[in-house]
Design an enzyme around this catalytic site. Structure first.
Site, PDB file in Angstrom:
ATOM      1  N   ASP A  50      10.680  37.820 -22.168  1.00 55.40           N
ATOM      2  CA  ASP A  50      11.507  37.172 -21.003  1.00 55.40           C
ATOM      3  C   ASP A  50      12.989  38.566 -21.028  1.00 55.40           C
ATOM      4  O   ASP A  50      13.740  38.323 -19.834  1.00 55.40           O
ATOM      5  CB  ASP A  50      12.170  36.486 -21.447  1.00 55.40           C
ATOM      6  CG  ASP A  50      11.682  35.236 -21.412  1.00 55.40           C
ATOM      7  OD1 ASP A  50       9.783  35.454 -21.150  1.00 55.40           O
ATOM      8  OD2 ASP A  50      12.216  34.235 -21.384  1.00 55.40           O
ATOM      9  N   HIS A  54      18.713  38.886 -22.570  1.00 59.53           N
ATOM     10  CA  HIS A  54      17.930  37.710 -22.091  1.00 59.53           C
ATOM     11  C   HIS A  54      18.195  36.489 -23.353  1.00 59.53           C
ATOM     12  O   HIS A  54      19.259  35.622 -23.128  1.00 59.53           O
ATOM     13  CB  HIS A  54      16.546  37.678 -21.819  1.00 59.53           C
ATOM     14  CG  HIS A  54      16.222  36.224 -22.060  1.00 59.53           C
ATOM     15  ND1 HIS A  54      16.452  35.168 -20.487  1.00 59.53           N
ATOM     16  CD2 HIS A  54      15.319  35.628 -22.295  1.00 59.53           C
ATOM     17  CE1 HIS A  54      16.342  33.591 -20.379  1.00 59.53           C
ATOM     18  NE2 HIS A  54      14.984  34.347 -21.767  1.00 59.53           N
ATOM     19  N   HIS A 106      11.315  35.744 -28.559  1.00 62.22           N
ATOM     20  CA  HIS A 106      12.276  35.435 -29.021  1.00 62.22           C
ATOM     21  C   HIS A 106      12.378  34.006 -29.448  1.00 62.22           C
ATOM     22  O   HIS A 106      11.456  33.325 -29.535  1.00 62.22           O
ATOM     23  CB  HIS A 106      13.768  35.712 -27.663  1.00 62.22           C
ATOM     24  CG  HIS A 106      13.110  34.989 -26.766  1.00 62.22           C
ATOM     25  ND1 HIS A 106      11.373  35.562 -25.852  1.00 62.22           N
ATOM     26  CD2 HIS A 106      13.920  34.155 -25.823  1.00 62.22           C
ATOM     27  CE1 HIS A 106      11.681  34.893 -24.783  1.00 62.22           C
ATOM     28  NE2 HIS A 106      12.250  33.782 -24.441  1.00 62.22           N
ATOM     29  N   HIS A 121      13.368  31.586 -27.912  1.00 70.34           N
ATOM     30  CA  HIS A 121      13.094  29.946 -26.844  1.00 70.34           C
ATOM     31  C   HIS A 121      11.499  28.619 -27.490  1.00 70.34           C
ATOM     32  O   HIS A 121      10.799  29.698 -27.226  1.00 70.34           O
ATOM     33  CB  HIS A 121      13.018  30.694 -25.709  1.00 70.34           C
ATOM     34  CG  HIS A 121      14.609  31.387 -25.307  1.00 70.34           C
ATOM     35  ND1 HIS A 121      14.946  31.299 -23.600  1.00 70.34           N
ATOM     36  CD2 HIS A 121      16.131  30.596 -25.686  1.00 70.34           C
ATOM     37  CE1 HIS A 121      16.408  31.488 -23.764  1.00 70.34           C
ATOM     38  NE2 HIS A 121      16.673  31.373 -24.717  1.00 70.34           N
ATOM     39  N   HIS A 129       8.406  29.759 -25.875  1.00 68.12           N
ATOM     40  CA  HIS A 129       7.525  31.196 -26.461  1.00 68.12           C
ATOM     41  C   HIS A 129       7.858  30.637 -27.997  1.00 68.12           C
ATOM     42  O   HIS A 129       6.565  31.887 -28.827  1.00 68.12           O
ATOM     43  CB  HIS A 129       8.783  32.390 -26.575  1.00 68.12           C
ATOM     44  CG  HIS A 129       9.272  32.746 -24.851  1.00 68.12           C
ATOM     45  ND1 HIS A 129       8.196  33.921 -24.372  1.00 68.12           N
ATOM     46  CD2 HIS A 129       9.580  32.263 -23.592  1.00 68.12           C
ATOM     47  CE1 HIS A 129       8.575  33.661 -23.282  1.00 68.12           C
ATOM     48  NE2 HIS A 129       9.773  32.873 -23.349  1.00 68.12           N
TER      49      HIS A 129
END
Length: 258
Positions: free
Chosen positions: A130, A109, A54, A56, A59
């Site tokens: 996550d 998330h 994802h 973020h 990451h």
């Protein structure tokens, strides 16, 4: 293949996937390029691929530098056009060495969240980002409780012996909350004791297994009436009669837990 955790930031793990007989490797969610570069140079490894779960930054923060350095493909969500060379979505296959991974969409998330599952050998494995943690799940930062419940049910359907490689060392705090809901869960008590000992030795508590998550993780156990009752009590609410709202109550209880 061999899978190793590369610690990053305060509690992240960048997963390194190593070929069993040559110097090639992939990484999953490289938030810090330096961590990966140091490992490559110290171990004479060659980076040949990157997976992203994802968007973020913890990451993805190292992806641009690593992609430019290694000239390697990057698999991940469609909208990350500046980073991803091979966008993937639900059920899309990815080949990593001698294994095939299936892409599983788990929006909750974040709305772009992907997990990667392989069952082509006798040791099934899941890179859960996550979405699923040992003893917990990701905060609902973009999606809904209904979406996360759907994700949990989807992952619960995978084989019990699936190894779960998540990307944060949240286990001890997750288990404290889980024990507040199920103080007599003997599997959970034993798992917590084991992980306490691991962390005293600065050893990762990961990977977990789906069998263990189904026995210990409150977000995979929201069909347990006594667990729901304790969660609702912690946030001073009556137990909802709706499954997704019951899941939301457990998530709100975790968010408020100290």
């Amino acid at each position: 293949m061999t899978i190793l955790p590369l610690p990053a930031f305060n509690d992240n793990y960048i997963w390194a996937i190593l070929h069993k007989s040559n110097n090639e490797m992939w990484v999953v969610d490289p938030g810090d390029a330096k961590v990966v570069m140091d490992f490559l140079q110290q171990n004479n490894k060659k980076l040949i691929g990157i997976l992203i779960t994802h968007h973020h930054f913890d990451h993805t923060g190292g992806v641009k530098e690593l992609k430019e350095y290694a000239k390697c493909p990057v698999y991940g969500p469609h909208h990350l056009t500046e980073l991803v060379t091979h966008p993937v979505s639900n059920t899309d296959p990815i080949s990593i060495f001698d294994r095939s991974f299936e892409t599983i969409e788990t929006p909750a998330h974040t709305l772009d969240h992907l997990c990667y599952f392989s069952n082509t050998h006798s040791d099934p494995m899941l890179f859960s980002g996550d979405t699923l943690f040992r003893g917990g799940c990701g905060r609902l930062m973009e999606g809904s409780a209904a979406q996360m419940l759907t994700a949990m049910n989807r992952l619960k359907a995978l084989p019990d012996d699936t190894k779960v490689y998540c990307t944060h060392e949240y286990t001890l705090s997750n288990y404290r909350f889980a024990l507040s809901l199920e103080p007599d869960n003997q599997v959970l008590i034993e798992a917590d004791t084991h992980c306490q000992n691991l962390r005293k030795q600065n050893t990762p508590t990961l990977p977990s297994t789906l069998r263990l998550e189904k026995a210990c993780n409150p977000f995979m156990r929201t069909d347990n009436r006594s667990l729901l009752a304790r969660a609702a009590q912690q946030i001073n609410e009556p137990i909802s009669t709706d499954n997704s709202q019951q899941f939301a109550q457990v998530r709100r209880a975790k968010d408020a837990f100290s």
